[in-house]
Design a protein around this motif. Structure first.
Motif, PDB file in Angstrom:
ATOM      1  N   ARG A  58       0.839  -1.214   0.000  1.00 53.98           N
ATOM      2  CA  ARG A  58       0.000   0.000   0.000  1.00 53.98           C
ATOM      3  C   ARG A  58       0.871   1.260   0.000  1.00 53.98           C
ATOM      4  N   LEU A  59       1.981   1.225   0.747  1.00 53.12           N
ATOM      5  CA  LEU A  59       2.876   2.384   0.776  1.00 53.12           C
ATOM      6  C   LEU A  59       3.467   2.628  -0.614  1.00 53.12           C
ATOM      7  N   VAL A  60       3.791   1.562  -1.327  1.00 59.12           N
ATOM      8  CA  VAL A  60       4.283   1.697  -2.699  1.00 59.12           C
ATOM      9  C   VAL A  60       3.194   2.332  -3.561  1.00 59.12           C
ATOM     10  N   GLU A  61       1.935   1.849  -3.432  1.00 61.15           N
ATOM     11  CA  GLU A  61       0.826   2.442  -4.197  1.00 61.15           C
ATOM     12  C   GLU A  61       0.661   3.924  -3.912  1.00 61.15           C
ATOM     13  N   CYS A 106       7.422   8.475   5.161  1.00 62.96           N
ATOM     14  CA  CYS A 106       7.080   9.197   3.934  1.00 62.96           C
ATOM     15  C   CYS A 106       5.565   9.374   3.839  1.00 62.96           C
ATOM     16  N   PHE A 107       4.815   8.316   4.129  1.00 67.53           N
ATOM     17  CA  PHE A 107       3.355   8.371   4.076  1.00 67.53           C
ATOM     18  C   PHE A 107       2.816   9.364   5.106  1.00 67.53           C
ATOM     19  N   GLN A 108       3.364   9.312   6.322  1.00 67.08           N
ATOM     20  CA  GLN A 108       2.922  10.248   7.353  1.00 67.08           C
ATOM     21  C   GLN A 108       3.182  11.692   6.917  1.00 67.08           C
ATOM     22  N   SER A 109       4.341  11.931   6.313  1.00 63.35           N
ATOM     23  CA  SER A 109       4.657  13.283   5.815  1.00 63.35           C
ATOM     24  C   SER A 109       3.682  13.694   4.721  1.00 63.35           C
TER      25      SER A 109
END
Length: 158
Positions: free
Chosen positions: A93-96, A122-125
């Protein structure tokens, strides 16, 4: 955006500059789910003016309590450095979401490690978090926004 419960299907019309991952993020779903609902074989090809199903009617529990997504396993679970198919699904999901650079060519694996933590940070940012709120350790709010689907063969977060 908050949680949503719909009594009818919801559609979105693609405009210039849209990407399937951006639309998925906007409507709190996954690229894979949009592909399934809209019979899209290549997630990189959508057309301006295309009408996409972005939310299915639900009669049950509102999202993010959707039973098709892994519930937050708790922050402490990640600190035990678990090996689980949930970790791999989270990584996918993070890659998506465009946060998979930390994985390099190997992609995400099932063992929690620093690459997962970097990708999650990275996702949180990307969600607008900063400082200790973007440290790469999952929290309930960001986890619910990531919407990690259950692995195909089932899983156990314990």
């Amino acid at each position: 955006m908050g949680t949503q419960q719909t009594t009818q299907d919801k559609y979105y019309v693609v405009v210039a500059g849209d990407t399937l991952s951006g639309i998925a993020s906007r409507f709190r779903t996954t690229v894979k789910q949009l592909q399934i609902w809209n019979n899209i074989s290549d997630p990189n090809i959508i057309k301006v003016g295309q009408r996409l199903l972005v939310a299915k009617a639900t009669a049950g529990e509102p999202q993010p309590g959707d039973p098709s997504f892994v519930p937050f396993p708790g922050g402490e679970w990640f600190k035990t450095l678990p090996t689980s198919p949930i970790i791999e699904m989270m990584g996918l999901r993070l890659v998506e979401e465009g946060c998979g650079a930390a994985y390099g060519f190997s992609g995400p694996g099932p063992k929690w490690n620093d690459k997962h933590r970097q990708a999650y940070a990275c996702f949180q940012s990307a969600l607008g978090y900063s400082g200790s709120d973007a440290d790469g350790w999952p929290g309930r709010k960001s986890w619910d926004q990531l919407r990690v689907p259950f692995p195909e063969e089932g899983c156990d977060a314990q």
